[in-house]
Each structure stands twice: as C-alpha cells, then as structure tokens.
Design a protein around this motif. Structure first.
Motif, mmCIF file in Angstrom:
data_model
loop_
_atom_site.group_PDB
_atom_site.id
_atom_site.type_symbol
_atom_site.label_atom_id
_atom_site.label_comp_id
_atom_site.label_asym_id
_atom_site.label_seq_id
_atom_site.Cartn_x
_atom_site.Cartn_y
_atom_site.Cartn_z
ATOM 1 N N ARG A 1 58.597 -7.697 29.394
ATOM 2 C CA ARG A 1 57.800 -6.990 28.093
ATOM 3 C C ARG A 1 56.126 -6.936 28.342
ATOM 4 N NH1 ARG A 1 60.694 -7.645 22.586
ATOM 5 N NH2 ARG A 1 62.584 -8.910 23.280
ATOM 6 N N LEU A 2 56.308 -7.890 29.073
ATOM 7 C CA LEU A 2 54.653 -8.355 29.556
ATOM 8 C C LEU A 2 54.512 -6.844 30.152
ATOM 9 C CD1 LEU A 2 53.517 -11.020 30.624
ATOM 10 C CD2 LEU A 2 52.984 -10.067 28.408
ATOM 11 N N GLN A 3 55.011 -6.046 30.770
ATOM 12 C CA GLN A 3 55.341 -4.186 31.543
ATOM 13 C C GLN A 3 54.834 -3.642 30.735
ATOM 14 O OE1 GLN A 3 55.358 -5.006 34.889
ATOM 15 N NE2 GLN A 3 54.899 -7.393 34.571
ATOM 16 N N GLY A 4 55.216 -3.466 29.390
ATOM 17 C CA GLY A 4 55.470 -2.482 29.201
ATOM 18 C C GLY A 4 53.780 -2.925 27.516
ATOM 19 N N ARG A 5 53.787 -1.637 26.797
ATOM 20 C CA ARG A 5 52.947 -2.188 25.681
ATOM 21 C C ARG A 5 52.840 -2.921 24.535
ATOM 22 N NH1 ARG A 5 50.865 0.990 20.607
ATOM 23 N NH2 ARG A 5 48.777 -0.130 19.868
ATOM 24 N N TYR A 6 52.206 -4.162 24.524
ATOM 25 C CA TYR A 6 52.601 -4.860 23.403
ATOM 26 C C TYR A 6 51.133 -5.372 22.329
ATOM 27 C CZ TYR A 6 50.760 -8.516 26.640
ATOM 28 O OH TYR A 6 49.588 -9.382 27.443
ATOM 29 N N ILE A 7 51.548 -5.812 21.388
ATOM 30 C CA ILE A 7 50.559 -5.734 20.328
ATOM 31 C C ILE A 7 50.825 -7.673 19.558
ATOM 32 C CG2 ILE A 7 49.797 -3.292 20.216
ATOM 33 C CD1 ILE A 7 50.722 -3.805 17.114
ATOM 34 N N GLN A 8 49.985 -8.087 19.399
ATOM 35 C CA GLN A 8 49.268 -9.627 18.324
ATOM 36 C C GLN A 8 49.017 -8.597 16.986
ATOM 37 O OE1 GLN A 8 47.686 -11.591 17.206
ATOM 38 N NE2 GLN A 8 49.169 -12.544 16.281
ATOM 39 N N VAL A 9 49.919 -9.071 16.456
ATOM 40 C CA VAL A 9 49.637 -8.995 14.468
ATOM 41 C C VAL A 9 49.401 -10.493 13.743
ATOM 42 C CG1 VAL A 9 50.263 -7.251 12.815
ATOM 43 C CG2 VAL A 9 50.548 -6.294 15.044
ATOM 44 N N ASN A 10 48.773 -10.601 12.752
ATOM 45 C CA ASN A 10 48.955 -11.042 11.572
ATOM 46 C C ASN A 10 49.506 -10.465 10.646
ATOM 47 O OD1 ASN A 10 48.771 -13.205 13.795
ATOM 48 N ND2 ASN A 10 46.441 -13.903 12.533
ATOM 49 N N ALA A 11 49.685 -11.162 10.002
ATOM 50 C CA ALA A 11 49.765 -10.579 8.372
ATOM 51 C C ALA A 11 49.921 -11.656 7.236
ATOM 52 C CB ALA A 11 51.719 -10.468 7.970
ATOM 53 N N TRP A 12 49.017 -11.101 6.129
ATOM 54 C CA TRP A 12 48.573 -12.028 5.417
ATOM 55 C C TRP A 12 47.842 -11.773 4.126
ATOM 56 C CZ3 TRP A 12 44.299 -12.610 1.349
ATOM 57 C CH2 TRP A 12 43.445 -13.577 1.781
ATOM 58 N N ARG A 13 48.209 -12.780 3.078
ATOM 59 C CA ARG A 13 48.839 -12.344 2.387
ATOM 60 C C ARG A 13 48.658 -14.111 1.328
ATOM 61 N NH1 ARG A 13 52.233 -8.557 -0.482
ATOM 62 N NH2 ARG A 13 54.191 -8.767 1.294
ATOM 63 N N PRO A 14 47.972 -12.924 0.155
ATOM 64 C CA PRO A 14 47.383 -14.085 -1.130
ATOM 65 C C PRO A 14 49.001 -14.533 -1.390
ATOM 66 C CG PRO A 14 46.779 -12.042 -1.701
ATOM 67 C CD PRO A 14 46.830 -11.848 -0.074
ATOM 68 N N PHE A 15 49.015 -15.604 -2.580
ATOM 69 C CA PHE A 15 50.208 -16.096 -3.590
ATOM 70 C C PHE A 15 49.599 -16.536 -4.026
ATOM 71 C CE2 PHE A 15 52.199 -15.644 1.017
ATOM 72 C CZ PHE A 15 53.514 -15.308 0.053
ATOM 73 N N GLU A 16 50.392 -16.560 -5.198
ATOM 74 C CA GLU A 16 49.664 -17.600 -6.790
ATOM 75 C C GLU A 16 48.578 -16.497 -7.693
ATOM 76 O OE1 GLU A 16 49.897 -21.591 -7.293
ATOM 77 O OE2 GLU A 16 51.360 -21.285 -5.529
ATOM 78 N N ASN A 17 47.639 -16.084 -6.647
ATOM 79 C CA ASN A 17 46.097 -16.127 -7.291
ATOM 80 C C ASN A 17 45.877 -14.395 -7.025
ATOM 81 O OD1 ASN A 17 46.298 -18.751 -9.019
ATOM 82 N ND2 ASN A 17 46.064 -19.242 -7.177
ATOM 83 N N VAL A 18 45.083 -14.095 -7.546
ATOM 84 C CA VAL A 18 44.331 -12.905 -7.106
ATOM 85 C C VAL A 18 42.953 -13.866 -6.609
ATOM 86 C CG1 VAL A 18 42.872 -11.507 -7.756
ATOM 87 C CG2 VAL A 18 44.697 -11.634 -9.636
ATOM 88 N N VAL A 19 42.479 -13.325 -5.435
ATOM 89 C CA VAL A 19 41.661 -14.066 -4.668
ATOM 90 C C VAL A 19 40.503 -13.404 -5.244
ATOM 91 C CG1 VAL A 19 40.960 -14.176 -1.958
ATOM 92 C CG2 VAL A 19 42.927 -13.410 -2.437
ATOM 93 N N GLU A 20 39.573 -14.143 -5.754
ATOM 94 C CA GLU A 20 38.407 -14.876 -6.136
ATOM 95 C C GLU A 20 37.677 -15.300 -5.128
ATOM 96 O OE1 GLU A 20 38.460 -13.309 -10.860
ATOM 97 O OE2 GLU A 20 38.603 -15.632 -10.190
#
Length: 279
Positions: free
Chosen positions: A160-179
């Motif tokens: 897999r390292l022979q090709g392009r790869y990216i590390q991506v995080n998905a960040w989401r709030p739960f329950e509340n609007v972020v204040e």
C-alpha cells in the motif's frame, strides 16, 4: 459520488474572527516526549508550552470555504444516523460505514480503512478523554507509514505504501452545538517544515510520534463557530504526495473568549482513517 458539499456560511455568525491563546511547543525543547503509559497524556510531557495569542478566522465567513487539498481541512454538512456514543457496536456498524463513504467521496480514494476512534468530553470528572489543548498533528513522516504497516501487516502495508495514501480524521460534535472548546485548525500552506517538531509518544510496549507545532507569525488559523451534530470536519493528518497539495493541518481545542456563561460541555468523536489510491 453524492451531493455532500463543503459548508462555509450555512449557519449565521457575524464574527469574522476571534483572538485566543493557543499552546505551541517551546522550540528550544530538547527531545520532546510524552510518557503516555507511565504518566498519561495530560501530565506526561517533558517540555514546556509556548502560549501565543493569535487571530482565528471564522471559516464560515470565507466565501470559498477551506478545502481538504488546500488548507488541509474542510467542513461538510452531512447528518448521521448514529444517535449516541454509548454503544460501541453501533458506532462501528452505523457510523464507520458513513465515514468510510464520506472520506472516499471527498478524497476520491479507492479504499478507506478506519482503524480507531476517540470520544472526548470537555467536562471535569468525565470518564472519556478530554479535548486536547496543545497544537499538534497526529502523524509524522515516520509514524504515518509505520502505522500503515502496523495495521495491515508487513507485506500488505509495504504494498500500500507504494501508492499515494492519506491519513484523514473525521471530527464531529454530538448531542450539543459546540459553544465551548471549538477546534482551531492551521492552514497547511502557512505551516513551515521547521515549525513541525517531532515528539515521541511512549506507550511502554511501543513508541509512536506526533508533530507538536512551534509558533510563527505567518501561520493562519481557522475555526467553525457553533458546529452542530449534523456537521463534520475532515482533517488531513498526513499525505504521502508532494505535489503542492496540503499534507497536514495541525489543530487544537481552544478557549473561545466569546463562549457564553453556562455553555454545555463539548462532546465530540474523531474517527481515524487511512485512504489509499490505486493510481
């Protein structure tokens, strides 16, 4: 491909920016290290912070909206079918496929592998991990490829390292609007290589690495006020390509001076992925 699109001004906010203190690493720190196994994330550091007040731009007020391959992060409006964070099986059976589909769609990757998630609660006494209050990037030039090998095994990982790869995080709030404690994200184009300080993570049985970030006056910072549980940020932690695209976006929670008194604690989850490309 679906029709999910980046968000820039969907929610009203008349603030173009805030000024807030971010915790950078003291660039004079020798051999920075976090003793995760022995002391823990919050108190295991052998280096000092370098707090700096910086302007943080409201990403909702940017007409184009920050993009994953330019600034290193982007905000999307995409609701989830996951209704809570107490059921680990539901997180993996409901939420993981949603994030795999989102990352694949937004990056054009041929395969997306989710390898873990972290729930954070910004409240004293919470059993979950707390938001991180220092500017960091989750992977380095050395730790990203090693993590691929650790996850997939020597033979498959090397392939897999022979090709392009990216590390991506998905960040989401739960329950509340972020204040309280929103995320500040660095524009990748404003981060110099010498700002990135390799920092060892000592887990006892193994060692990893992150980048801590040293401050420079040219860095540009963004945030998204009042994020809702229907919104998610994708953040690049590493990109193997060196073709001018954003390769990473250091980030941190920060104390927003406009947070109203009595604001609900931030509850969030980040899901970590590797995305792989055949070409």
């Amino acid at each position: 491909m679906n029709s999910i699109s980046p968000v820039s001004t969907r929610l009203p906010s008349d603030r173009t920016h805030v000024s807030a203190v971010l915790n950078f690493i003291d660039p004079a720190s020798p051999n920075p290290r976090i003793d995760v196994a022995g002391v823990g994330w919050e108190h295991g550091r052998n280096y000092a912070y370098d707090p700096r007040e910086v302007p943080i731009v409201n990403g909702r007020q940017v007409p184009r909206g920050p993009a994953l391959d330019w600034e290193g992060f982007s905000l999307y409006s995409v609701p989830t079918a996951l209704t809570g964070l107490d059921d680990e099986d539901a997180i993996k059976s409901i939420y993981y496929p949603e994030i795999q589909a989102l990352v694949k769609d937004k990056t054009g990757a041929d395969d997306v592998v989710i390898f873990d998630h972290t729930i954070r609660i910004g409240r004293d006494g919470a059993e979950r991990r707390k938001p991180v209050h220092h500017v960091h990037n989750d992977y380095t030039e050395r730790s990203a490829p090693q993590r691929v090998i650790d996850l997939l095994g020597e033979e498959e990982g090397r392939r897999r390292l022979q090709g392009r790869y990216i590390q991506v995080n998905a960040w989401r709030p739960f329950e509340n609007v972020v204040e309280a404690l929103p995320l500040a994200l660095a524009d990748a184009r404003s981060v110099r290589e010498k700002d990135l300080i390799e920092t060892t993570l000592d887990y006892g049985d193994r060692q990893g690495q992150i980048y801590e970030l040293a401050h420079n006056l040219g860095q540009r910072w963004f945030y998204y006020p009042r994020m809702t549980p229907d919104e998610v940020i994708l953040i690049k932690g590493f990109d193997s390509a060196r073709d001018g695209r954003a390769r990473l976006s250091p980030h941190t929670a920060f104390e927003d001076p406009t947070t109203p008194e009595g604001a609900a604690p931030r509850i969030s989850m980040e899901v970590r992925t590797f995305a792989f490309f055949n070409d």
